[in-house]
Design a protein around this motif. Structure first.
Motif: not given
Length: 761
Positions: A23, A15-17, A82, A19-20, A78, A12-13
Motif C-alpha cells: 500500500t 503478511d500484514d507487513a 515479499s 500488505t502495508d 516490499h 500473519s504479522l
C-alpha cells in the motif's frame, strides 16, 4: 532459525507487513508522480524572483527527488519482505510435510532447546531379529529437517542483512538503492565480501585469474549501492590505498604486474566508480572510511613507509563518478594543507615524478604523481563541491608567503590573500609531466578548466545544462567574475593553454545575460530587464569582458561554444520580449523596436569580439586553421539547437513554441532552432594564404552573417506571436542594422580597450 520457530510459525504479522508496504509503495508512487509533474516541472517553468530564485526552486527539486527515493526504497523493502515471506512459507510447508511423513513411518521429531531430536517409536532390532535397523531412517529425516532449517535461516538472515544495509545507507532521508528482489541484493553483498578478500591479498600472490575476477566484478557492480559500500568498508581506507599502490609497484606486483598491466586502466576506472558510489552512503562504516581516507592524505603509503602519499594514490581513483560533496570538500581542504606544506605556501613546485617512481594513473594522460590533477578531475563531476573548493582560501594576507600586489596603485607591493582559484589558475608552479606518448601532459590544467566549468555552471563539465539545473548561486557568480577578471589581467593564462577554452566557452555560454549586462555599460541598471537573470548576477566590466571574449575566441571550441549559444540566446530573447503576454513589470521598454535593436546591438558586439579573437588565432602566433572553427561551430550547433531559452535566466513560460508548424515540444519548436541550421549550414573555412585577405573576408562574412541572423530572429519572433504590426514596421530591418552596428562597435572597442591583445597586419 530453530525447529520450533519454523514449525509453529505464524505469518500473519509478516503478511500484514507485506500488505502495508505494498500500500505504501502505491501511495508513494502517486506522490512521486505528483511531486515531479505538479511540483518539480511546474517549478522549472515558473518565473522566480528574490530569494525564491536561489532557495525555493532548488528546494522543490530536492523535495521531489526525496519522494522518488522514498518510493524506490519502499519498493525494494516490499520486494525483500515479499520474497522472504514466500520462501519462509515454503520452508514451513516442507518442514511440516517432513515431520508428518516421519510420523507415518513411526519417526517422531521433538524440539530440544534451539535444536531438535528425531526418534523412532519402534526399537531398533538386530538383523537376526528380522527387523530392519531404523538408524538410517532417523539420520535421513534429521538431515532433511536440518537442510530445511539451514535454508530458512539463510533466507531470514539475508533478508535482515539486506534490510539493515538499506536502512544504514541514509542517515537522513531515503536511499536510492534499487533491487528487483532480495536475492539480487544479497548476491551483491556476497560478491562484495568475495572481491574485498581478493583485494586484501598481497599483489605478488594474486593470480591472473583472481585479478580477472576482481576486474570483472568491479566493472559489473560499480554502480551497485550495497555492493560498493560493503566492498569499501570491507577493504578499508588504508586497504584501498595499499591495493592500488601494490598493484602499481612493479617489483612487488608479481605475475599480475607482468601479464595484466594493460588492463589496469579498466580496473582503475571500475574501482574509482565503486568508491564514488560507496561515498554516497551515510552509514557509520562509510563515515569512518571517509574520515580515515582524509587523514591519510599526507601520510606515506608506499613501501617501507615512503612515497607516494595517500593523496597521490586516492586522487587517481577519484577521476570517475559522483563522489559525496562533503567528502570531496573535506578531502580538498586536507589536500590544500598538504600542498602548502610541500610547496612552501606556494613558493615552488612539488610532485615531480622521477624515473623510479611507479605510475599511479593508467589512463595515459599523466603519471598520476600530482594529486591535484586527479582531484580536479573529481571536482569536474561534482559542481557543488567544486564551487566551494575554488572559493575557499589558499593563503591569507597574514600568512608567510610571497604573493603580492599593488592594491592602491601607488607602486607599493603588499601581500595579497589568495583563494584556491587564484592560486591554481594564476600562481601555481605546475609540475612537468608526460603522457603515455612521451609528450608534455596537459591533464592538470585541462582538468582545472573542467572543474571551473562545473563550479560556475552547477552541472558536470562537458554537459549542456539539463532541465532543472539550479540558478547561479552567489559562489558561482563570484567565481565567474574572478575568471573574467583574471583572464583580462593576463590573457596568456588562457591563450597559452588553449585546451581550457572549450570549458571557458561553455561557462560563458551560460552567463550570456550577465555578459550582455556588462557590455551595455548601463549605470542605472535599466538593462537588467532587457537581460533578465534568475539567480545571482555576475558583476562584469566591459573592458574585462572584451579581453575575455577575445581570448576565448582564439580557440575553435571556445569560439563555437559562445558564438552558437549567443545566437540562440539572442533569438529566444527576442521571442521572450515580443510576447504580448509578457507582464509590464518584465518589459524593458514599451517600444518593441527599441528593445529588439538593443538586443541585436549587444549580440552583435559579442559576436564581433569573438570574430576578432578568431582572426587573431588565424593570423597571429597561434596560426590556427580556420576550417577548425567551422567544424567546431557545426558540432556545437548540433548540441544546442534544441535548447529552449538557453541562458535567458527566466522560465520558458514566455517562449513561443511551437512556431512554423513545428511539433509541440520539439527541438524545431523554438525560434532559435529554426534559423541556427540555416545560419551555419554553409560554413566554410579559409586557409591563411593571405593574412590581409583572410582578416578582411572573415570580418565581412561575420558582419553579414550576424546581421542576417538578427534580422531572421526578429522576423521569426514576431511571426511566432502574430505581431503583424511589427513586421509591417520592418522590425527585422531594424534588428539587422543594430546588429551591424554592434559588430562594428566590437572593432572600435577592442582597438581602444585591448590593443595589446591584437596582432598588427
Amino acid at each position: 532459525m530453530n525447529f520450533e520457530t519454523l514449525f509453529h510459525a505464524n505469518f500473519s504479522l509478516l503478511d500484514d507487513a507485506v500488505t502495508d508496504w505494498a500500500t505504501l509503495v502505491r501511495n508513494l508512487g502517486e506522490l512521486k508522480k505528483d511531486a515531479e509533474t505538479n511540483l518539480h516541472q511546474a517549478a522549472n517553468k515558473a518565473n522566480w524572483a528574490g530569494m525564491n530564485q536561489q532557495v525555493s526552486k532548488e528546494f522543490i527539486g530536492k523535495t521531489a527527488g526525496e519522494f522518488a527515493d522514498a518510493h524506490t526504497q519502499a519498493s525494494t523493502i516490499h520486494q525483500v519482505l515479499s520474497d522472504t515471506l514466500g520462501e519462509l512459507r515454503g520452508y514451513h510447508r516442507q518442514l511440516t510435510t517432513a515431520v508428518e511423513n516421519g510420523r507415518k513411518r513411526s519417526l517422531s521429531v521433538f524440539p530440544s532447546g534451539d535444536a531438535f531430536m528425531v526418534t523412532s517409536s519402534v526399537p531398533p532390532q538386530t538383523a537376526a531379529g528380522g527387523e530392519p535397523d531404523r538408524t538410517t531412517d532417523v539420520t535421513a529425516l534429521r538431515d532433511e529437517i536440518q537442510s530445511i532449517l539451514d535454508k530458512a535461516t539463510e533466507s531470514d538472515n539475508s533478508a535482515g542483512t539486506v534490510l539493515k544495509a538499506l536502512a544504514d545507507r541514509s542517515e537522513l532521508g531515503f536511499s536510492d538503492a534499487r533491487y528487483k528482489d532480495r536475492d539480487s541484493a544479497a548476491a551483491a553483498l556476497k560478491k562484495a565480501d568475495e572481491l574485498a578478500r581478493l583485494a586484501k591479498k598481497d599483489p605478488g600472490e594474486l593470480t591472473t585469474a583472481e585479478f580477472d575476477l576482481l576486474n570483472a566484478g568491479l566493472k559489473q557492480y560499480a554502480n551497485d549501492h550495497l555492493f560498493a559500500e560493503r566492498f569499501a568498508t570491507d577493504l578499508g581506507a588504508r586497504g584501498t590505498l595499499d591495493f592500488w599502490t601494490g598493484l602499481n609497484d612493479v617489483p612487488g606486483a608479481g605475475d599480475v604486474g607482468q601479464r595484466r598491466h594493460d588492463r589496469y586502466d579498466d580496473l582503475q576506472k571500475s574501482l574509482g566508480l565503486t568508491l564514488a558510489t560507496a561515498s554516497q552512503s551515510d552509514s557509520a562504516g562509510m563515515a569512518e572510511w571517509k574520515g580515515r581516507m582524509v587523514d591519510l592524505v599526507d601520510k606515506p603509503v608506499g613501501r617501507a613507509g615512503g612515497f607516494p602519499l595517500g593523496a597521490q594514490v586516492m586522487t587517481n581513483l577519484m577521476r570517475w563518478g559522483d563522489y559525496d560533496d562533503r567528502f570531496l570538500v573535506d578531502y580538498g581542504d586536507k589536500l590544500i594543507e598538504t600542498e602548502k606544506k610541500f610547496t612552501g605556501n606556494g613558493r615552488h613546485g612539488a610532485w615531480s615524478r622521477t624515473g623510479g617512481d611507479p605510475l599511479l594513473n593508467r589512463t595515459g594522460t599523466d603519471s598520476g604523481w600530482d594529486p591535484m590533477t586527479g582531484y580536479l578531475r573529481a571536482l569536474s563531476n561534482n559542481p557543488d563541491a567544486a564551487t566551494e573548493f575554488f572559493n575557499d582560501t589558499f593563503v591569507t594576507k597574514d600568512e608567510d608567503h610571497d604573493f603580492t600586489q599593488d592594491a592602491d596603485g601607488n607602486g607599493k607591493q603588499e601581500k595579497r590573500a589568495l583563494s584556491n582559484f587564484d592560486y591554481l589558475f594564476e600562481e601555481r608552479d605546475w609540475s612537468q609531466d608526460v603522457d603515455d606518448k612521451g609528450e608534455e601532459s596537459i591533464a592538470g590544467r585541462n582538468y582545472l578548466g573542467m572543474a571551473l566549468e562545473a563550479a560556475t555552471t552547477g552541472h558536470p563539465a562537458g554537459e549542456l545544462p539539463p532541465e532543472g539545473t539550479p540558478v547561479h548561486s552567489p559562489g558561482q557568480a563570484k567565481l565567474f567574475e574572478a575568471i573574467v577578471s583574471s583572464i583580462s589581467d593576463d590573457n596568456a593564462r588562457l591563450t597559452d593553454h588553449g585546451y581550457m577554452s572549450d570549458s571557458m566557452g561553455q561557462v560563458a555560454s551560460e552567463y550570456l545575460a550577465d555578459i550582455n549586462r556588462g557590455l551595455a555599460d548601463d549605470a542605472d541598471g535599466d538593462t537588467n530587464r532587457l537581460f533578465p537573470v534568475a539567480g545571482t548576477a555576475a558583476s562584469l566590466h566591459h573592458r574585462d569582458l572584451n579581453a575575455f571574449l577575445l581570448s576565448v575566441g582564439q580557440n575553435p571550441e571556445g569560439y563555437a561554444a559562445v558564438e552558437v549559444a549567443n545566437k540562440s540566446y539572442m533569438a529566444n530573447l527576442m521571442d521572450y520580449h515580443l510576447n504580448p503576454d509578457l507582464p509590464a513589470s518584465h518589459r524593458y521598454s514599451n517600444d518593441p523596436h527599441f528593445t529588439v535593436e538593443q538586443i541585436a546591438l549587444g549580440s552583435g558586439e559579442l559576436s564581433g569580439t569573438l570574430a576578432i579573437g578568431r582572426q587573431e588565432a588565424v593570423i597571429g602566433p597561434a596560426d590556427a586553421d580556420d576550417k577548425a572553427y567551422d567544424h567546431a561551430v557545426a558540432q556545437w550547433k548540433n548540441g544546442i539547437s534544441g535548447a529552449v531559452g538557453t541562458g535567458i535566466g527566466v522560465g520558458t513560460t514566455f517562449i513561443a513554441s511551437p512556431v512554423g508548424g513545428a511539433a509541440a515540444g520539439g527541438a524545431a519548436g523554438t525560434v532559435s532552432s529554426m534559423i541556427l541550421e540555416e545560419l551555419f549550414q554553409d560554413a566554410e573555412g579559409h586557409a591563411k594564404d593571405d593574412a590581409g585577405r583572410a582578416v578582411g573576408k572573415l570580418w565581412e562574412e561575420g558582419l553579414e552573417e550576424n546581421a542576417s541572423y538578427s534580422e531572421k530572429a526578429a522576423e521569426a519572433a514576431a511571426k511566432a506571436h502574430h505581431r503583424t504590426d511589427l513586421l509591417d514596421a520592418a522590425i527585422d530591418e531594424k534588428a539587422r542594422a543594430a546588429a551591424q552596428q554592434g559588430f562594428r562597435d566590437a572593432g572600435t572597442n577592442t582597438s581602444r580597450m585591448s590593443p595589446d591583445l591584437q596582432t598588427e597586419i
